[in-house]
Scaffold this active site. Structure first.
Site, short mmCIF file in Angstrom:
data_model
loop_
_atom_site.label_atom_id
_atom_site.label_comp_id
_atom_site.label_asym_id
_atom_site.label_seq_id
_atom_site.Cartn_x
_atom_site.Cartn_y
_atom_site.Cartn_z
CB SER A 55 -0.86 -0.02 1.26
OG SER A 55 -1.37 1.26 1.54
CE1 TYR A 65 -3.54 -2.33 5.60
CE2 TYR A 65 -2.81 -0.33 4.51
CZ TYR A 65 -3.39 -1.58 4.45
OH TYR A 65 -3.81 -2.07 3.25
CE LYS A 85 -1.09 -4.25 3.44
NZ LYS A 85 -1.47 -5.59 2.90
#
Lengths: 322, 322
Positions: free
Chosen positions: B119, B143, B147
């Site tokens: 992402s 997050y 990632k």
């Protein structure tokens, strides 16, 4: 009274770091082994970072500062893929989780400063001439990838407020006292240390290899400085490139010649090692460490100084002599 | 005959990706849940990525390509720290370890291609006007950190030869069909989707927020293109920024007005949400995706096109309609 835990306190930097504290401070060392004739006066905890119960025991007295130096070194992490990832990542994760548990259990009363030793191995080629503070971490070794992951983890724990934290990206530490280790960078010290001890030394790469160095004394200085920085001065990105000295192997050898003479330099033999050559190719050579310098971190400005520090702190002192 | 495993195959992208294969290909989906009225014809495996035995079962038929889409989304990873790290890192690590075991057990005969959805959340502010391919990964969310760690792990497995691999850094996928989800980016789709379905929509940020978008159709295209690339063309750094469309919320709204009219746009209400505003501030706005474009990845060039794709693929088709 400050209380300090050094995870990996049996290693060379860990021992020197412990020696930098006065008798009025409580220093605990956790490691799988300790030097036999250590002059360090500290509480020793024998065990592995991958043993959660040993880690819990080490954190029992709620240390104010935790230096996390324990690591499988670069050469070994490259040879033993599983061991490298297990020790360098999983154990660090489990450690951070315990810190967070303590933070939550104490309703935020316990919030130590974690100082993690990272490495310039987080960077991978192609490199600019000088690596700046915002250069991307695209490592080309397992060791570098593991250090980069740990930096990301630590930074997220810090961002969420579970601890304070700084990741210190150490230059190659030179001259390392003692025996050669499994780090692919071991020769950078070996070609100085062995000749100064009257021993032959192997040089596995060509003399035009340029690299980024700091002495063990500077490394201890980085760690103590990271401990002393006021929390408000800590940058959001807690991973910091440390100052150092950029020089070639040839410049290392000429510094040795100027200090110890031709006969000592003649103890260095060139034995090219393709595996080492390949690993070293992926390593950075020079840095512009603006943020760290502004924060007051400092290192040596000549390789002669680095050799003199080895002679003063180790060769004469003898603690880690071959 | 190609055999494909889609980890997270019950999700929106997973379902659309599965639909992109012909009946002559073997497609297996692993997920904790599947849509009730799915038109996807594939072998479904129900279970969590954090269950090693389910993962082993999923890998049993030695899929040639494994798309790893499973993830705790950004908003949830920010709220539930442990769950985010457990699912987004530990489960991915365990998956990669199983791939490596299979590689070693088969003496290198089994070497699948792993395509991981990363992402743009791996990037953190401050940003340049356009983020280039060598911009550093300094995430400001859990997050994003998770990632970025997964990218480092995958790259190291690829470097060591245990699998082939590409990490696809998806733009925000817009317009997502179906219900709002816990992703902080959910509103970027909601302000288009809800009005087109005759429903009110909340806009939690100001209309001058600029962001980086691609349609679900483009996302499936990225994944299929990553699958088709010849191994010799895969770059050393396997994490790739994908092409997309940079536009403001205002431009999104004007595109909606041009396609659906004023009455539809009037269904959007501004309800500022400080938490969302803060998260979105840390997100990138525009990219220069040179490497991906050279490799043949492509996305939409107008937000009108993105809305039309939603209408064609989802609103008329109805599979994921509210």
């Amino acid at each position: 009274m400050t209380s300090v835990l050094i995870v990996g306190g049996g290693g060379m930097i860990g021992q020197k770091l412990a020696l930098s504290y006065s008798d009025h401070e409580t220093v605990s060392l956790l490691d799988v082994a300790f030097p036999e004739h250590s002059i360090v006066n500290a509480n020793k905890i024998l065990g592995s970072v991958s043993d959660a119960s040993i880690m819990a025991k080490s954190l029992n007295n709620l240390p104010d500062t935790i230096f996390y130096l324990a690591s499988v070194v670069s050469g070994e992490a490259e040879d033993d893929f599983s061991k490298g990832w297990d020790i360098n990542i999983q154990a660090f994760w489990s450690f951070l989780s315990q810190i967070r548990d303590q933070y939550l259990e104490s309703n935020g009363q316990y919030k130590p400063r974690v100082i993690f030793t990272s490495s310039i191995a987080v960077f991978g080629s192609p490199f600019p001439k000088k690596i700046s503070d915002d250069f991307l971490t695209a490592p080309r070794t397992s060791y570098g990838a593991q250090k980069a992951c740990c930096e990301l983890m630590l930074n997220d724990f810090v961002r969420k407020g579970f601890c304070e934290g700084v990741a210190i990206r150490l230059p190659t530490i030179c001259v390392r006292p003692g025996k050669p280790n499994l780090a692919a960078s071991s020769f950078f010290s070996g070609i100085i240390r062995e000749p100064l001890n009257g021993l032959k030394a192997n040089l596995p790469v060509s003399t035009d290899v340029r690299h980024w160095h700091a002495s063990p004394r500077a490394a201890v200085g980085f760690l103590r400085h990271a401990e002393s920085l006021h929390v408000t001065t800590l940058p959001f990105n807690s991973a910091l490139n440390m100052p150092g000295l950029s020089c070639t192997v040839e410049e290392q050898i000429e510094a040795l010649r100027s200090i110890a003479g031709n006969d000592v330099v003649r103890l260095i033999d060139l034995h090219p090692d393709e595996k080492i050559i390949e690993i070293v190719k992926g390593w950075p050579q020079n840095f512009d460490t603006k943020i760290a310098l502004e924060l007051g971190f400092s290192a040596e400005s000549s390789f002669e100084d680095i050799i003199k520090i080895y002679i003063e702190d180790d060769l004469q002192n003898n603690v880690f002599k071959n």
